[in-house]
Design an enzyme around this catalytic site. Structure first.
Site, short mmCIF file in Angstrom:
data_model
loop_
_atom_site.label_atom_id
_atom_site.label_comp_id
_atom_site.label_asym_id
_atom_site.label_seq_id
_atom_site.Cartn_x
_atom_site.Cartn_y
_atom_site.Cartn_z
N LYS A 1 9.46 -7.53 -12.71
CA LYS A 1 7.97 -7.53 -13.42
C LYS A 1 7.32 -6.21 -13.13
O LYS A 1 6.42 -6.10 -14.23
CB LYS A 1 7.12 -8.79 -12.86
CG LYS A 1 6.69 -8.74 -11.74
CD LYS A 1 5.60 -7.92 -11.19
CE LYS A 1 5.61 -7.82 -9.63
NZ LYS A 1 4.56 -6.75 -9.22
N GLY B 1 5.16 -12.77 -5.39
CA GLY B 1 4.20 -13.71 -6.34
C GLY B 1 3.07 -12.76 -6.68
O GLY B 1 3.11 -11.63 -6.61
N ARG C 1 -1.17 -1.27 -9.80
CA ARG C 1 -0.80 0.29 -9.95
C ARG C 1 0.21 0.48 -11.05
O ARG C 1 0.10 1.59 -11.75
CB ARG C 1 -0.04 0.63 -8.53
CG ARG C 1 -1.01 0.30 -7.17
CD ARG C 1 -0.43 1.07 -6.17
NE ARG C 1 0.86 0.37 -5.66
CZ ARG C 1 0.94 -0.57 -4.53
NH1 ARG C 1 -0.18 -0.94 -3.96
NH2 ARG C 1 1.91 -1.27 -4.26
N SER D 1 -1.67 -1.18 1.35
CA SER D 1 -2.45 -2.40 0.86
C SER D 1 -1.89 -3.81 1.10
O SER D 1 -2.89 -4.38 1.61
CB SER D 1 -2.62 -2.39 -0.75
OG SER D 1 -2.90 -0.98 -1.14
N PHE D 2 -0.74 -4.12 0.76
CA PHE D 2 0.03 -5.47 1.13
C PHE D 2 0.34 -5.78 2.49
O PHE D 2 -0.28 -6.90 2.88
CB PHE D 2 1.05 -5.77 -0.17
CG PHE D 2 1.38 -7.02 0.04
CD1 PHE D 2 0.50 -8.25 -0.38
CD2 PHE D 2 2.76 -7.50 0.11
CE1 PHE D 2 0.79 -9.34 -0.40
CE2 PHE D 2 3.05 -8.87 0.18
CZ PHE D 2 2.11 -9.89 -0.20
N GLU E 1 5.90 1.15 -7.99
CA GLU E 1 7.52 0.85 -7.85
C GLU E 1 8.01 0.59 -9.38
O GLU E 1 9.41 0.84 -9.53
CB GLU E 1 7.92 -0.57 -7.25
CG GLU E 1 7.69 -0.64 -5.67
CD GLU E 1 8.53 0.34 -4.82
OE1 GLU E 1 9.53 0.70 -5.29
OE2 GLU E 1 8.10 0.36 -3.81
N ARG F 1 2.67 4.57 9.67
CA ARG F 1 3.48 5.66 9.84
C ARG F 1 3.16 6.83 10.78
O ARG F 1 3.97 7.65 11.14
CB ARG F 1 3.63 6.25 8.17
CG ARG F 1 2.00 6.86 7.87
CD ARG F 1 2.27 7.37 6.56
NE ARG F 1 0.90 7.82 6.00
CZ ARG F 1 0.11 7.03 5.34
NH1 ARG F 1 0.24 5.78 5.11
NH2 ARG F 1 -1.16 7.62 4.94
N LYS G 1 8.98 -5.46 -3.19
CA LYS G 1 9.10 -5.60 -4.73
C LYS G 1 9.98 -4.32 -5.21
O LYS G 1 9.43 -3.57 -5.87
CB LYS G 1 8.01 -6.03 -5.37
CG LYS G 1 7.35 -7.40 -4.99
CD LYS G 1 6.10 -7.74 -5.84
CE LYS G 1 5.71 -9.14 -5.25
NZ LYS G 1 4.38 -9.36 -6.16
#
Length: 336
Positions: A191, A136, A255, A14-15, A281, A35, A109
């Site tokens: 976070k 962020g 997520r 996604s990111f 994560e 991948r 992250k």
């Protein structure tokens, strides 16, 4: 390095996809490492990453490939946006194909264990390149939809910061800078734990006052832990700290929030992960941080409570009970 000619983004999730599209939309030639060859073929032929962003029409300046060596060839800057569990493996592979010239930016992250290591440490231990950390409140779907968002690039190197701003900035994506790489990276990883917690709390219908309590105590725990690891507590008042915490802990797009909501609704951890579909994560980071906080004798009651709920079959209702019954009644711990 005074300018940037070409960009590599490692990770077609996604990111990674939205980062690649931001850079490509600014006119940069972007190689997107994915991948497998089938995924690359679909992206190149369809002009979209339909697995993650079927609604997003990708810039023609993006070429996807599963050939890491080709993707990295002659790049000015490399953004690494792979899941944390494969991050070290990817960095080792990268070290076989590049010299010291390209800038490297960690966009994942997470934290690794045995020993405890932020992901930027993985890069610096394997490569001598100049590095930065990007973090962020960056919910990928909103960036794909061109909703207003911001992020932080942290690095001691001003030229890296300037190039990242040039490559990724847009009318809807604002980039701020920081020298506190440790703080920005820790905030982004930590976070995720509290997003799981807030998702669970929401499923329990604890109320908005309780969510406010959880958020502020989350910030206290995050900064307490990060300062022990060398971060500046003031960083946590900024976009990569409070900004990311609030966005991730309050959004159904997160997520980690979804995972926590599912667990609070009675799903097992495996079923909750399966329902979310993508890597969250927070659970992985939870284990690492609990172990390290115990070593450092740092009190993190929310982390401890969440661990007991997920791994020791404690009732989700103990989350609020443990928070209320914790003897610490100091509100703000750092005074500057």
């Amino acid at each position: 390095m005074e300018n940037c000619q070409s960009v590599a983004v490692l990770g077609g999730g996604s990111f990674g996809t939205v980062l690649a599209n931001l850079a490509a939309s600014n006119g940069y030639n972007v190689s997107l490492w994915v991948r497998d060859s089938e995924q690359a073929l679909r992206i190149n032929s369809e002009g979209a990453n339909t697995t993650y962003h079927p609604e997003l029409k990708l810039s023609k300046n993006i070429i996807a490939s599963d050939n890491l060596k080709e993707v990295l060839n002659n790049k000015s800057i490399i953004f690494i946006a792979t899941p944390s569990i494969v991050f070290e493996q990817i960095v080792i592979r990268v070290s076989d194909y590049i010299d010291e010239k390209p800038y490297l930016v960690s966009c994942t992250k997470g934290i690794l264990d045995d020993p405890f290591r932020p992901l930027s440490d993985i890069i610096s231990s394997k490569l001598n390149n100049t590095i930065g950390v990007l973090s962020g409140p960056n919910l990928a779907k909103e960036i794909a939809d061109e909703k207003i968002a911001g992020t932080v690039i942290a690095s001691p190197d001003e030229s890296l910061i300037n190039i990242v701003k040039s490559v990724l900035s847009s009318e809807t994506f604002k980039i701020y800078s920081s020298k506190d790489m440790q703080g920005v990276e820790m905030a982004g990883a930590l976070k995720n734990i509290y997003a799981v917690i807030c998702g669970m709390a929401e499923s329990l219908k604890v109320g908005e006052n309780a969510i406010g309590l959880i958020l502020t105590r989350s910030m206290a725990e995050m900064s307490r832990f990060a300062v022990a690891k060398g971060a500046n507590p003031i960083t946590f008042l900024g976009l990569s700290g409070m900004g990311d915490l609030v966005a991730t802990c309050m959004s159904t797009l997160s997520r980690n929030y979804q995972l926590g909501f599912n667990i609070g609704s009675g799903m097992s951890l495996s079923k909750a992960k399966e329902s979310v579909g993508q890597v969250a994560e927070g659970v992985r980071t939870l284990e690492v941080v609990l172990k390290e906080s115990s070593k450092l004798n740092i009190k993190m009651p929310l982390v401890e409570s969440m661990y007991n709920i997920i791994y020791n079959n404690a009732s989700p209702n103990t989350l609020i009970d443990d928070l209320i019954n914790n003897p610490n009644e100091v509100d703000v711990e750092f005074n500057y």
